[in-house]
Write a protein that holds these residues in place. Structure first.
Motif, mmCIF file in Angstrom:
data_model
loop_
_atom_site.group_PDB
_atom_site.id
_atom_site.type_symbol
_atom_site.label_atom_id
_atom_site.label_comp_id
_atom_site.label_asym_id
_atom_site.label_seq_id
_atom_site.Cartn_x
_atom_site.Cartn_y
_atom_site.Cartn_z
ATOM 1 N N MET A 1 10.676 -0.061 3.380
ATOM 2 C CA MET A 1 9.633 0.085 4.401
ATOM 3 C C MET A 1 10.162 0.639 5.720
ATOM 4 O O MET A 1 9.383 0.829 6.656
ATOM 5 N N GLU A 2 11.451 0.910 5.809
ATOM 6 C CA GLU A 2 12.012 1.446 7.058
ATOM 7 C C GLU A 2 11.317 2.749 7.430
ATOM 8 O O GLU A 2 11.197 3.660 6.609
ATOM 9 N N GLY A 3 10.844 2.817 8.670
ATOM 10 C CA GLY A 3 10.184 4.014 9.169
ATOM 11 C C GLY A 3 8.767 4.222 8.670
ATOM 12 O O GLY A 3 8.141 5.235 8.989
ATOM 13 N N VAL A 4 8.236 3.308 7.880
ATOM 14 C CA VAL A 4 6.886 3.444 7.332
ATOM 15 C C VAL A 4 5.888 2.815 8.301
ATOM 16 O O VAL A 4 6.040 1.658 8.691
ATOM 17 N N GLU A 5 4.882 3.584 8.699
ATOM 18 C CA GLU A 5 3.862 3.069 9.624
ATOM 19 C C GLU A 5 2.857 2.165 8.934
ATOM 20 O O GLU A 5 2.511 1.115 9.448
ATOM 21 N N ASP A 6 2.352 2.594 7.785
ATOM 22 C CA ASP A 6 1.357 1.793 7.050
ATOM 23 C C ASP A 6 2.066 0.629 6.382
ATOM 24 O O ASP A 6 2.716 0.785 5.357
ATOM 25 N N ARG A 7 1.938 -0.549 6.960
ATOM 26 C CA ARG A 7 2.616 -1.735 6.442
ATOM 27 C C ARG A 7 1.634 -2.654 5.707
ATOM 28 O O ARG A 7 1.933 -3.805 5.418
ATOM 29 N N GLY A 8 0.438 -2.136 5.390
ATOM 30 C CA GLY A 8 -0.580 -2.913 4.689
ATOM 31 C C GLY A 8 -0.097 -3.342 3.309
ATOM 32 O O GLY A 8 0.616 -2.611 2.621
ATOM 33 N N ASP B 1 8.650 -6.543 10.029
ATOM 34 C CA ASP B 1 9.846 -5.726 10.245
ATOM 35 C C ASP B 1 11.125 -6.444 9.847
ATOM 36 O O ASP B 1 12.180 -5.821 9.752
ATOM 37 N N GLY B 2 11.042 -7.755 9.643
ATOM 38 C CA GLY B 2 12.225 -8.531 9.267
ATOM 39 C C GLY B 2 11.810 -9.871 8.677
ATOM 40 O O GLY B 2 10.637 -10.242 8.745
ATOM 41 N N ASP C 1 0.811 -1.215 0.000
ATOM 42 C CA ASP C 1 0.000 0.000 0.000
ATOM 43 C C ASP C 1 0.850 1.274 0.000
ATOM 44 O O ASP C 1 0.650 2.157 -0.839
ATOM 45 N N SER C 2 1.783 1.392 0.946
ATOM 46 C CA SER C 2 2.554 2.629 1.085
ATOM 47 C C SER C 2 3.556 2.831 -0.051
ATOM 48 O O SER C 2 4.078 3.931 -0.221
ATOM 49 N N LEU C 3 3.804 1.777 -0.842
ATOM 50 C CA LEU C 3 4.693 1.893 -2.005
ATOM 51 C C LEU C 3 3.883 2.021 -3.294
ATOM 52 O O LEU C 3 4.377 1.737 -4.385
#
Length: 185
Positions: A97-104, A132-133, A71-73
């Motif tokens: 995705m580092e530091g990105v809150e929306d991980r959907g 996160d990993g 989503d955030s990308l």
């Protein structure tokens, strides 16, 4: 009945074999290369691929195209997931995705099936999040960084469980329903 699974990925073949064994359908790994159209639409990629394969005289096959849409990308890597996996891999996605809150995110799988000259095209979806990993040793591709339940990645769950919730599993359910509707199984 025997269907050729046209893919270079033996992991996909195993997933199909597991899902279709109860229907008496045998899956044959058929690593036949074909050009994939460059577009942002999975269904268009599958339909054009099927056109090419049929034009080469091949029948009774399954082909699919899958992608991870973050989503955030803005949907990246999407239809370019195989390329992204080869070039930046799971660690590259995690860096983006580092530091990105929306991980959907969602995995989508579009399956095209040719049986006796009949064409069926379906798309299955599985919503989830980017972890996160990397976690887990099973699965393939982006499985170690995608969680459908917020707890475990696709690489941490047994294949049967993955097939029951995954994008490909959901697409296979739709395919089986359509095959039944058309009296093919």
């Amino acid at each position: 009945m025997k269907l050729k699974v046209i893919t270079s990925n033996p992991g996909k073949v195993r997933e199909y074999q597991k899902e279709f064994k109860d229907y008496g359908i045998e899956m044959e790994h058929f690593p036949h290369p074909y050009d994939e159209v460059q577009t942002s639409d999975l269904e268009e990629v599958v339909n054009k691929g099927m056109d090419t394969i049929v034009s080469e005289g091949i029948r009774d096959f399954i082909v699919d195209d899958s992608g991870l849409f973050v989503d955030s990308l803005k949907g990246f890597p999407g239809v370019w997931s195989a390329y992204a996996q080869k070039t930046i891999g799971n660690q590259g996605i995690l860096r983006l995705m580092e530091g990105v809150e929306d991980r959907g995110a969602e995995f989508r799988c579009c399956i095209g099936c040719d049986i006796d000259g009949r064409r069926i095209v379906v798309t299955g979806i599985c919503r989830g999040t980017i972890t996160d990993g990397e976690r887990g040793k099973d699965g393939f591709g982006f499985d170690p960084v995608f969680s459908h339940d917020g707890e475990r990645t696709f690489a941490e769950i047994p294949l049967d469980e993955k097939n029951s919730v995954s994008h490909r599993g959901n697409a296979v359910k739709l395919l089986i329903a359509e095959m039944r509707r058309q009296g093919l199984i």
